[in-house]
Design an enzyme around this catalytic site. Structure first.
Site, PDB file in Angstrom:
ATOM      1  N   HIS A 156    -110.923 108.943  56.751  1.00 49.64           N
ATOM      2  CA  HIS A 156    -111.921 108.139  56.780  1.00 49.64           C
ATOM      3  C   HIS A 156    -111.607 106.761  56.663  1.00 49.64           C
ATOM      4  O   HIS A 156    -112.331 105.890  55.968  1.00 49.64           O
ATOM      5  CB  HIS A 156    -112.990 108.516  55.959  1.00 49.64           C
ATOM      6  N   SER A 277    -101.579  80.144  65.084  1.00 52.55           N
ATOM      7  CA  SER A 277    -102.979  79.574  65.377  1.00 52.55           C
ATOM      8  C   SER A 277    -102.664  78.097  65.629  1.00 52.55           C
ATOM      9  O   SER A 277    -102.047  77.329  65.001  1.00 52.55           O
ATOM     10  CB  SER A 277    -103.750  79.894  64.212  1.00 52.55           C
ATOM     11  N   LYS A 283    -101.356  80.785  59.676  1.00 53.02           N
ATOM     12  CA  LYS A 283    -101.580  82.119  60.498  1.00 53.02           C
ATOM     13  C   LYS A 283    -100.397  82.657  61.248  1.00 53.02           C
ATOM     14  O   LYS A 283     -99.465  82.037  61.752  1.00 53.02           O
ATOM     15  CB  LYS A 283    -102.719  82.081  61.228  1.00 53.02           C
ATOM     16  N   GLU A 290    -102.347  93.676  69.174  1.00 49.14           N
ATOM     17  CA  GLU A 290    -103.740  93.459  69.523  1.00 49.14           C
ATOM     18  C   GLU A 290    -103.887  93.761  71.137  1.00 49.14           C
ATOM     19  O   GLU A 290    -105.044  94.612  71.509  1.00 49.14           O
ATOM     20  CB  GLU A 290    -104.339  92.127  69.156  1.00 49.14           C
ATOM     21  N   TYR A 317    -109.131 112.292 105.586  1.00 47.81           N
ATOM     22  CA  TYR A 317    -109.013 110.845 105.353  1.00 47.81           C
ATOM     23  C   TYR A 317    -110.110 109.791 105.533  1.00 47.81           C
ATOM     24  O   TYR A 317    -110.500 110.050 106.395  1.00 47.81           O
ATOM     25  CB  TYR A 317    -107.569 110.362 106.003  1.00 47.81           C
TER      26      TYR A 317
HETATM   27  N1  ARG Z   1    -102.926 101.331 104.266  1.00 42.82           N
HETATM   28  C1  ARG Z   1    -103.668 102.833 104.367  1.00 42.82           C
HETATM   29  C2  ARG Z   1    -103.980 103.099 103.085  1.00 42.82           C
HETATM   30  O1  ARG Z   1    -103.023 103.006 102.429  1.00 42.82           O
HETATM   31  C3  ARG Z   1    -102.876 103.267 105.295  1.00 42.82           C
HETATM   32  C4  ARG Z   1    -103.585 104.503 106.029  1.00 42.82           C
HETATM   33  C5  ARG Z   1    -104.419 103.881 107.107  1.00 42.82           C
HETATM   34  N2  ARG Z   1    -104.909 104.983 108.008  1.00 42.82           N
HETATM   35  C6  ARG Z   1    -106.043 104.827 108.729  1.00 42.82           C
HETATM   36  N3  ARG Z   1    -106.177 105.929 109.248  1.00 42.82           N
HETATM   37  N4  ARG Z   1    -106.634 103.657 109.045  1.00 42.82           N
HETATM   38  O2  ARG Z   1    -104.512 104.254 102.909  1.00 42.82           O
END
Ligand code: ARG
Length: 458
Positions: A156, A277, A283, A290, A317
């Site tokens: 504490h 400072s 200082k 920090e 993706y």
């Molecule tokens: N620059 C893109 C990334 O980092 C690469 C992949 C792109 N793929 C796509 N289907 N547009 O994710």
């Protein structure tokens, strides 16, 4: 022209192009992209897309490109290519002509970008581990030098029981040991090759992905293409590791800032890591510490940002995943810089032994010793605790430490107290008694230092 220009009759709006392009940050993956491309060209020979000679030509050109980006990575930023994958392909075509256009057969930027980033993460983990180990070494050296520096230990932020500066150093050594082992664990899980998963459904060329993984130094290849192109667990794990590591470093910084304050004056920081400072000539500010304390914010922010970006993404993706890199690069660069800075701060820190010891003697940090003394004389601990509480109140009123009370004054609280109490109340005795594993006794601290040195092969 963009890699995907054939389907389009209109050029991209410049504003969209700037928004969409990732070259300004993914140029850091140039080496990995080229190394991945060399392995891919070898795989294309095994499925009869490239002849042996064609592959050799591509490999030679890619190796030249590799040398060139190693010498001058910034050159990439002059280009207006969309991303690092497009840049490497463009450069390759400039070097070898139409042959370069065969390289992307059966590959997608989706498996390519995650392969590049995983390769980068593996190298970065090795780099971070070396930074962590430098700081662990520095902590052990500092501990070794200051085994006799007795100072107050706090709970504490109230003086609780005496410890040594060495024991304090070794506490951070333990945290960093865990940080290192977390990185090792993460490494094992991410060491699986995505290459050959194509855009999402797998490559249409019947190659041996395990062999490809092996060429790239991965321990194996991933199991499911949908998962592979959208998996960013390794990014989250590394950001998590960085956040925990930075939480540790921020506590290290805060402790030292307190120890360095005019009020405590336990340590003196070197002029190499402090600044003055502009207004107050007297200082000497602990800016390095920090900043270490402050930078935890952006690292935890990167973790939170990445979590939110990946949350709820449908398979497989999505372009959202391109947002993985800036968070990761910034957080890991920051962690690395803070590890290096923490080691530099310790390099020539001075410990004010007298001030540390004087503070350890104040605040009745030997009160537990008096209670244990009474216990040894047959008084139950709860009752002993109460007696010592009363003795402390009386000592405060007399503005004396417990060991400054005369035997007569002490006997008012319990007549079992004799002259043998005084050695018990000394700082040396407080430390020496804590001799069970992990305690602050000089023997245990020495043992911990020896163990740490063995772990670090020092
Ligand atoms: N620059 C893109 C990334 O980092 C690469 C992949 C792109 N793929 C796509 N289907 N547009 O994710």
């Amino acid at each position: 022209m963009a890699l995907w220009g054939g389907r389009f009759s209109q050029a991209a709006d410049q504003q969209f192009k700037h928004f969409n392009d990732s070259l300004r940050f993914d140029y850091r993956l140039a080496e990995q992209d080229i190394i991945g491309s060399i392995a891919w060209s070898k795989a294309l020979v095994t499925v009869d897309v490239l002849s042996y000679d064609e592959q050799k030509k591509l490999e030679k050109a890619l190796n030249e490109l590799l040398d060139s980006v190693r010498q001058d990575p910034q050159q990439i930023l002059q280009s207006d290519a969309e991303d690092i994958h497009s840049w490497v392909e463009q450069k390759l075509i400039e070097k070898v002509g139409d042959l370069g256009k065969k390289l992307h057969t059966g590959r997608s930027r989706n498996d390519q970008s995650t392969t590049d980033l995983k390769l980068w993460c593996k190298a970065e983990i090795a780099h971070l581990i070396s930074g962590i180990n430098q700081l662990r070494k520095r902590l052990v050296f500092t501990a070794e030098q200051h085994q006799d520096a007795v100072m107050p230990g706090y709970t504490h932020l109230q003086r609780a029981q005496p410890v040594t500066f060495a024991h304090w150093c070794l506490a951070y050594y333990e945290m960093l040991t865990r940080d290192e082992s977390r990185l090792q664990d993460t490494f094992k899980r991410l060491d699986v090759s995505p290459l050959g998963c194509g855009a999402l459904a797998g490559t249409a060329y019947p190659m041996d992905r395990e062999q490809l993984a092996n060429w790239l130094g991965f321990s194996t290849a991933t199991n499911n293409s949908l998962d592979t192109v959208s998996d960013r667990d390794h990014v989250l794990e590394l950001l998590n590791n960085a956040s925990i590591g930075m939480v540790h470093l921020s506590r290290f910084a805060e402790d030292l800032i307190i120890f360095n304050s005019g009020e405590a004056n336990f340590v003196e920081l070197s002029e190499r890591v402090t600044s003055g400072s502009s207004l107050m000539p007297q200082k000497k500010n602990p800016d390095a510490l920090e900043l270490i304390r402050g930078k935890v914010g952006r690292v935890v922010g990167a973790l939170t940002g990445a979590m939110v970006t990946f949350k709820g993404l449908p398979l497989a993706y999505n372009k959202d995943l391109q947002e993985d890199k800036e968070h990761l690069f910034d957080a890991l660069d920051t962690w690395q810089a803070c590890l290096d800075m923490a080691a530099l701060v310790l390099e020539d820190i001075k410990i004010n032994y007298q001030n540390c010891q004087d503070a350890a003697k104040q605040g009745y940090s030997n009160a537990t010793e008096l209670a244990d003394y009474l216990v040894a004389k047959g008084i139950p601990f709860r009752q002993a605790h109460h007696i010592v509480g009363e003795a402390v109140v009386a000592a405060i009123a007399k503005q004396k430490a417990l060991e400054e009370l005369t035997l007569e004054e002490l006997k008012v609280f319990s007549d079992v107290i004799e002259n043998d109490v005084y050695p018990i109340l000394s700082l040396e005795s407080c430390l020496a008694k804590r001799s069970a594993k992990g305690g602050v006794s000089p023997i245990q601290v020495k043992f911990a230092i020896d163990n740490a040195k063995q772990q670090l092969s020092l």
